[in-house]
Structure formats: structure tokens, C-alpha cells
Design a protein around this motif. Structure first.
Motif, PDB file in Angstrom:
ATOM      1  N   LEU A  34       0.822  -1.205   0.000  1.00  0.00           N
ATOM      2  CA  LEU A  34       0.000   0.000   0.000  1.00  0.00           C
ATOM      3  C   LEU A  34       0.864   1.266   0.000  1.00  0.00           C
ATOM      4  O   LEU A  34       0.482   2.279  -0.595  1.00  0.00           O
ATOM      5  N   ALA A  35       2.010   1.222   0.654  1.00  0.00           N
ATOM      6  CA  ALA A  35       2.887   2.396   0.672  1.00  0.00           C
ATOM      7  C   ALA A  35       3.332   2.755  -0.745  1.00  0.00           C
ATOM      8  O   ALA A  35       3.363   3.944  -1.113  1.00  0.00           O
ATOM      9  N   GLU A  36       3.632   1.739  -1.545  1.00  0.00           N
ATOM     10  CA  GLU A  36       4.041   1.990  -2.928  1.00  0.00           C
ATOM     11  C   GLU A  36       2.874   2.559  -3.732  1.00  0.00           C
ATOM     12  O   GLU A  36       3.050   3.465  -4.557  1.00  0.00           O
ATOM     13  N   GLN A  37       1.666   2.032  -3.489  1.00  0.00           N
ATOM     14  CA  GLN A  37       0.492   2.557  -4.190  1.00  0.00           C
ATOM     15  C   GLN A  37       0.226   4.007  -3.796  1.00  0.00           C
ATOM     16  O   GLN A  37      -0.129   4.840  -4.642  1.00  0.00           O
ATOM     17  N   ALA A  38       0.384   4.311  -2.511  1.00  0.00           N
ATOM     18  CA  ALA A  38       0.156   5.675  -2.041  1.00  0.00           C
ATOM     19  C   ALA A  38       1.158   6.639  -2.669  1.00  0.00           C
ATOM     20  O   ALA A  38       0.821   7.791  -2.982  1.00  0.00           O
ATOM     21  N   LYS A  39       2.391   6.165  -2.839  1.00  0.00           N
ATOM     22  CA  LYS A  39       3.411   7.006  -3.465  1.00  0.00           C
ATOM     23  C   LYS A  39       3.043   7.313  -4.904  1.00  0.00           C
ATOM     24  O   LYS A  39       3.168   8.459  -5.364  1.00  0.00           O
ATOM     25  N   LYS A  40       2.575   6.302  -5.635  1.00  0.00           N
ATOM     26  CA  LYS A  40       2.162   6.524  -7.019  1.00  0.00           C
ATOM     27  C   LYS A  40       0.979   7.471  -7.104  1.00  0.00           C
ATOM     28  O   LYS A  40       0.846   8.260  -8.044  1.00  0.00           O
ATOM     29  N   ALA A  41       0.090   7.395  -6.085  1.00  0.00           N
ATOM     30  CA  ALA A  41      -1.083   8.274  -6.065  1.00  0.00           C
ATOM     31  C   ALA A  41      -0.746   9.660  -5.548  1.00  0.00           C
ATOM     32  O   ALA A  41      -1.611  10.552  -5.544  1.00  0.00           O
ATOM     33  N   ASP A  42       0.501   9.856  -5.090  1.00  0.00           N
ATOM     34  CA  ASP A  42       0.988  11.153  -4.607  1.00  0.00           C
ATOM     35  C   ASP A  42       0.161  11.680  -3.439  1.00  0.00           C
ATOM     36  O   ASP A  42      -0.176  12.864  -3.384  1.00  0.00           O
ATOM     37  N   LEU A  43      -0.159  10.801  -2.476  1.00  0.00           N
ATOM     38  CA  LEU A  43      -0.880  11.232  -1.285  1.00  0.00           C
ATOM     39  C   LEU A  43       0.035  12.068  -0.393  1.00  0.00           C
ATOM     40  O   LEU A  43       1.241  11.837  -0.341  1.00  0.00           O
ATOM     41  N   ASP A  44      -0.536  13.014   0.321  1.00  0.00           N
ATOM     42  CA  ASP A  44       0.233  13.904   1.182  1.00  0.00           C
ATOM     43  C   ASP A  44       0.705  13.185   2.443  1.00  0.00           C
ATOM     44  O   ASP A  44       0.052  12.266   2.934  1.00  0.00           O
ATOM     45  N   GLN A  45       1.824  13.660   3.003  1.00  0.00           N
ATOM     46  CA  GLN A  45       2.332  13.226   4.303  1.00  0.00           C
ATOM     47  C   GLN A  45       2.399  11.707   4.444  1.00  0.00           C
ATOM     48  O   GLN A  45       1.972  11.126   5.433  1.00  0.00           O
ATOM     49  N   GLN A  46       2.969  11.055   3.447  1.00  0.00           N
ATOM     50  CA  GLN A  46       3.024   9.595   3.467  1.00  0.00           C
ATOM     51  C   GLN A  46       3.885   9.063   4.611  1.00  0.00           C
ATOM     52  O   GLN A  46       3.672   7.954   5.096  1.00  0.00           O
ATOM     53  N   ASP A  47       4.870   9.861   5.057  1.00  0.00           N
ATOM     54  CA  ASP A  47       5.729   9.405   6.138  1.00  0.00           C
ATOM     55  C   ASP A  47       4.968   9.278   7.447  1.00  0.00           C
ATOM     56  O   ASP A  47       5.367   8.527   8.343  1.00  0.00           O
ATOM     57  N   LEU A  48       3.845   9.990   7.584  1.00  0.00           N
ATOM     58  CA  LEU A  48       3.017   9.860   8.781  1.00  0.00           C
ATOM     59  C   LEU A  48       2.085   8.660   8.688  1.00  0.00           C
ATOM     60  O   LEU A  48       1.682   8.105   9.705  1.00  0.00           O
ATOM     61  N   ILE A  49       1.726   8.257   7.486  1.00  0.00           N
ATOM     62  CA  ILE A  49       0.823   7.125   7.307  1.00  0.00           C
ATOM     63  C   ILE A  49       1.549   5.809   7.542  1.00  0.00           C
ATOM     64  O   ILE A  49       1.013   4.880   8.142  1.00  0.00           O
ATOM     65  N   PHE A  50       2.788   5.738   7.076  1.00  0.00           N
ATOM     66  CA  PHE A  50       3.518   4.477   7.071  1.00  0.00           C
ATOM     67  C   PHE A  50       4.811   4.602   7.878  1.00  0.00           C
ATOM     68  O   PHE A  50       5.841   5.029   7.358  1.00  0.00           O
ATOM     69  N   PRO A  51       4.779   4.239   9.154  1.00  0.00           N
ATOM     70  CA  PRO A  51       6.014   4.252   9.948  1.00  0.00           C
ATOM     71  C   PRO A  51       7.020   3.267   9.364  1.00  0.00           C
ATOM     72  O   PRO A  51       6.644   2.236   8.808  1.00  0.00           O
ATOM     73  N   PRO A  52       8.309   3.540   9.494  1.00  0.00           N
ATOM     74  CA  PRO A  52       9.326   2.581   9.047  1.00  0.00           C
ATOM     75  C   PRO A  52       9.191   1.260   9.805  1.00  0.00           C
ATOM     76  O   PRO A  52       8.655   1.222  10.920  1.00  0.00           O
ATOM     77  N   GLN A  53       9.703   0.199   9.230  1.00  0.00           N
ATOM     78  CA  GLN A  53       9.615  -1.108   9.871  1.00  0.00           C
ATOM     79  C   GLN A  53      10.273  -1.100  11.245  1.00  0.00           C
ATOM     80  O   GLN A  53       9.803  -1.756  12.183  1.00  0.00           O
ATOM     81  N   LYS A  54      11.355  -0.330  11.413  1.00  0.00           N
ATOM     82  CA  LYS A  54      12.022  -0.285  12.716  1.00  0.00           C
ATOM     83  C   LYS A  54      11.096   0.318  13.777  1.00  0.00           C
ATOM     84  O   LYS A  54      11.227  -0.006  14.966  1.00  0.00           O
ATOM     85  N   VAL A  55      10.200   1.191  13.368  1.00  0.00           N
ATOM     86  CA  VAL A  55       9.209   1.731  14.305  1.00  0.00           C
ATOM     87  C   VAL A  55       8.144   0.679  14.593  1.00  0.00           C
ATOM     88  O   VAL A  55       7.798   0.425  15.758  1.00  0.00           O
ATOM     89  N   LEU A  56       7.630   0.042  13.554  1.00  0.00           N
ATOM     90  CA  LEU A  56       6.617  -0.998  13.749  1.00  0.00           C
ATOM     91  C   LEU A  56       7.123  -2.090  14.687  1.00  0.00           C
ATOM     92  O   LEU A  56       6.370  -2.605  15.524  1.00  0.00           O
ATOM     93  N   ASP A  57       8.394  -2.433  14.572  1.00  0.00           N
ATOM     94  CA  ASP A  57       8.956  -3.522  15.364  1.00  0.00           C
ATOM     95  C   ASP A  57       8.996  -3.209  16.864  1.00  0.00           C
ATOM     96  O   ASP A  57       9.029  -4.120  17.689  1.00  0.00           O
ATOM     97  N   ARG A  58       8.990  -1.932  17.228  1.00  0.00           N
ATOM     98  CA  ARG A  58       9.052  -1.595  18.650  1.00  0.00           C
ATOM     99  C   ARG A  58       7.713  -1.147  19.228  1.00  0.00           C
ATOM    100  O   ARG A  58       7.627  -0.792  20.402  1.00  0.00           O
ATOM    101  N   LEU A  59       6.664  -1.177  18.441  1.00  0.00           N
ATOM    102  CA  LEU A  59       5.350  -0.809  18.955  1.00  0.00           C
ATOM    103  C   LEU A  59       4.760  -1.948  19.786  1.00  0.00           C
ATOM    104  O   LEU A  59       5.076  -3.116  19.573  1.00  0.00           O
ATOM    105  N   GLU A  60       3.867  -1.596  20.705  1.00  0.00           N
ATOM    106  CA  GLU A  60       3.251  -2.580  21.607  1.00  0.00           C
ATOM    107  C   GLU A  60       1.732  -2.414  21.563  1.00  0.00           C
ATOM    108  O   GLU A  60       1.213  -1.420  22.054  1.00  0.00           O
ATOM    109  N   PRO A  61       1.019  -3.356  20.969  1.00  0.00           N
ATOM    110  CA  PRO A  61      -0.444  -3.231  20.900  1.00  0.00           C
ATOM    111  C   PRO A  61      -1.078  -3.161  22.284  1.00  0.00           C
ATOM    112  O   PRO A  61      -0.670  -3.895  23.202  1.00  0.00           O
ATOM    113  N   SER A  62      -2.047  -2.287  22.435  1.00  0.00           N
ATOM    114  CA  SER A  62      -2.738  -2.174  23.721  1.00  0.00           C
ATOM    115  C   SER A  62      -3.561  -3.420  23.997  1.00  0.00           C
ATOM    116  O   SER A  62      -4.108  -4.037  23.086  1.00  0.00           O
TER     117      SER A  62
END
Length: 397
Positions: free
Chosen positions: A347-375
Motif C-alpha cells: 500500500l505504501a508503494e500505491q500511495a506514493k504513485k497516487a501522490d498522497l500527502d504526508q506519506q511518512d506519517l501514514i507508514f512508519p518505518p519497519q524499525k518503528v513498527l517492530d518496537r510498537l506494543e499493541p494495547s
């Protein structure tokens, strides 16, 4: 229909194909997590009335033939009407959408109806699913009828609340962080401790916390290096001291959607869901003055899920609808409408092609995802709720 909801008036004598039965402003999708931790107090009351062994009505078996109707119970304005209309047109299925404002409202409806609610597709937050399964409020999903499941990102499958995706499929996901005004807070910010420090200095009196007991406690727990889901009373007491003595006296408001505070212009530092911060950045006069942080060491990874209610009268249509809504072909349109990704691969690649705004806020890097803790919901949520209430009182909120 719950109190305060009204049907949208019909403009012609023709029965509309898609019915929305709640005013969008009243059931905002962006502030729905405000009562997540309160489930431990409110939601369990509804479930206890249901009881573990209460007989539930059964859904008819699936046979591959779509029924002519589909009833969905979801957060307000949480799906693109164009996509719902497309499903109706393709399959000739009348879709009715009712809206709820909290997981508690959803759970109360399903638990009291005992499988006769009439709803097919429902959208609980992942942390609520274990309790819902314990009380038989959801029925198994047949993934053979949802072939698009193969396109789901493994980051959002086999979650702790449903390890084999027997009962749920990711609908949308996001995380929590904070956003700050870089003109007023000039140093680089990266951690929850940075947030606590700035709240007492540059952002004193102009800080906003989320309207959510679990999320507020998570700030202090993360800063101390503790699990965000800890049940240790000593650790929670340490968090309480930080929140009441360092954060609450400097907090101006507790809000569900940080975008509102950003646009208002009277806040310097706001705890925020990433999608809400993105919304705010798209509407503030100068987005370059603001920066969003995925803070260390950890934060929440929340997931809202497609599920099928026990006793669903239209199970084939329910499976077909879920399948279509997680399709890679509809993913960008759904993301653009609701502001959060839906959990499909690429989806991140599709969003880039669609030129959506602020994509870095939509898709955290994998290193961020790896340290998140679901409530998670635990008995200690009652402690978090008390901390939150005391913090509001200390803030004068």
C-alpha cells in the motif's frame, strides 16, 4: 438505533441503496479510542449480562450465493461511500450502515441481542476481540471466502487477539505519537521523556493529551521503560506520579483528535494518533511549523478489524463485502478517505504513485513498527482510568 441517531432523510421515493443512520459529526472515527481503556469498567457490565453460556442465535450456513442485503455496524464515516456503492452495484446487495461511537456501544448491542441484532459485518478494535470471543459475540470467518486475505501485510495478521485470523481481518491500523510546534520548541524531539520535559517548559499550559486513559498512562510507562500493558501496581504508581505532578498541571485539554487542537492554534505540544496529526498538517496555515514524532521507546499499535457478528443473517454477503474492502484495487481509495492504511501489502508503494500527502506519517518505518506494543485490556485498566480521572481533575479539565 441508539439515542441521538437519526436517519438521513430520503430525497426521492426511491429506497436508497446505502443507508447511513448516524450523523457523521456525532460519531467521528478519529476520536473513537477515547473510551478504549474504559471498556474494563463499562463494557464488562454489558458482557456480564450476556453470560458465557447464554444461547445465541445461529447464522445460516454459507453456500456461496450472496444474499440481497448486508447490515453493517461500524464507526461513523469509516468507509468510502463510493466503495460501498460499488459493492452494491456489482453484487446487487442492499447495504445498510448503522454507526456506533465506542466499542462499548457495539458490545452492548451485540451482547443484549444474543445473536439477533440483525448485523452482519461489525468493526471492533482488536483489543476488544478476546472479551467478545469469550462471550460468543463473533462467529468464525471462512477465509476461503475471502481470497484477498492473501494480500494482507503480515505485520497485521495473526495478532495476539486473534492468532489465526479465525474471527477478524485488519480493517485499518495506526499508532500514537506526538506533534509539536517547531517555532516554540526548537530542540529536536524524539522520545516520550522529551514530551514530558517539553510539557513542563516550552509547552507549559499549551499541552494536549489524548482523551484516553490507556494512552495517557502509556506516556509515563514508556518513559520509565515499562511495558505499556503492565499490571504491576508499583510501576503504575510511578506512572501516576509523573502524570499528576509533571504532565497534568501543564495540560490545557484532553482531546480525541489532535488535528482540532493544531488547527485551533492555541497548543504547542499534542499527543496524537498519526492519522489525526496528518489531518492537522493538511489544514494548519503553515505545516512546516509542525513535526510529528514516532517516539521511543514504544507506543501503541492499534488495529480496527472486520468481523462477523454471531447470528449474522447474511453471511455470504458479509464475506464478499470484507473481501472487496481489503482488495488491493480499493486500498488507496479507502486510505485516502479514512486517513489510515488498511493493512494490505504494497500500500505504501500505491500511495506514493497516487501522490498522497504526508506519506511518512501514514507508514512508519519497519524499525518503528517492530518496537510498537499493541494495547491490551487487563484488570489494571481500572487503575489507568483512575489515573486519567485524577489527571483531569489536577488539570482543571
Amino acid at each position: 438505533m441508539s439515542t441521538g441517531m437519526r436517519a438521513v432523510p430520503e430525497m426521492t421515493n426511491k429506497i436508497p441503496d446505502v443507508h447511513f443512520l448516524a450523523p457523521r459529526a456525532q460519531t467521528s472515527r478519529l476520536s473513537r479510542r477515547a473510551l478504549l481503556a474504559g471498556f474494563g469498567v463499562v463494557g464488562l457490565g454489558a458482557l456480564s449480562a450476556c453470560g458465557r453460556n447464554t444461547t445465541m442465535a445461529k447464522s445460516p450456513p454459507t453456500d456461496g450465493k450472496l444474499e440481497s442485503k448486508l447490515n453493517m455496524y461500524s464507526w461513523g464515516d469509516y468507509d468510502s461511500p463510493d466503495l460501498i456503492e460499488a459493492f452494491k452495484n456489482e453484487h446487487d446487495v442492499l447495504v445498510q450502515v448503522d454507526s456506533f461511537g465506542s466499542n462499548e456501544e457495539l458490545i452492548a448491542k451485540l451482547s443484549t441481542s444474543r445473536g439477533t441484532s440483525g448485523y452482519d459485518v461489525v468493526v471492533p478494535t482488536g483489543a476488544n476481540i478476546p472479551q467478545m470471543l469469550e462471550h460468543n459475540l463473533l462467529q468464525e470467518i471462512n477465509l476461503d471466502l475471502i481470497p484477498n486475505f492473501e494480500h494482507m501485510d503480515p505485520n497485521f495478521t495473526n495478532q495476539y487477539f486473534d492468532p489465526d485470523n479465525k474471527y477478524s481481518v485488519c480493517k485499518a491500523w495506526g499508532t500514537t505519537g506526538f506533534v509539536y510546534n517547531t517555532k516554540k520548541i526548537t530542540q529536536e524531539m524524539g522520545s516520550w521523556q522529551d514530551f514530558i520535559d517539553a510539557a513542563q517548559k516550552e509547552a507549559a499550559g499549551t499541552t494536549a493529551l489524548l482523551e484516553d486513559p490507556w494512552e495517557v498512562s502509556a506516556i509515563a510507562l514508556a518513559a520509565q521503560g515499562y511495558s505499556l500493558n503492565t499490571e504491576d501496581e508499583k510501576e503504575l504508581e510511578e506512572a501516576r506520579t509523573i502524570i499528576l505532578d509533571q504532565l497534568a498541571p501543564n495540560t490545557k485539554a484532553y482531546i480525541g483528535n489532535a488535528a482540532t487542537g493544531m488547527i485551533q492554534g492555541s497548543f504547542t505540544l499534542l499527543q496524537a494518533f498519526n492519522g489525526d496529526a496528518r489531518q492537522g498538517l493538511s489544514e494548519v496555515p503553515d505545516p512546516k511549523e509542525w513535526k510529528f514524532v514516532f517516539p521511543t521507546p514504544s507506543a501503541n499499535l492499534w488495529t480496527d478489524c472486520w468481523a462477523i457478528a454471531t447470528g449474522a443473517p447474511h453471511p455470504d454477503s458479509a464475506h464478499a463485502f470484507i473481501n472487496q474492502m481489503i482488495s488491493p484495487e480499493t486500498a488507496v481509495e479507502q486510505l485516502d478517505y479514512i486517513g489510515y492504511p488498511i493493512g494490505t501489502k504494497g500500500l505504501a508503494e500505491q500511495a506514493k504513485k497516487a501522490d498522497l500527502d504526508q506519506q511518512d506519517l501514514i507508514f512508519p518505518p519497519q524499525k518503528v513498527l517492530d518496537r510498537l506494543e499493541p494495547s491490551k485490556q487487563t484488570p489494571a485498566d481500572q487503575i489507568r482510568t483512575k489515573i486519567y480521572a485524577d489527571a483531569q481533575a489536577r488539570s482543571g479539565a
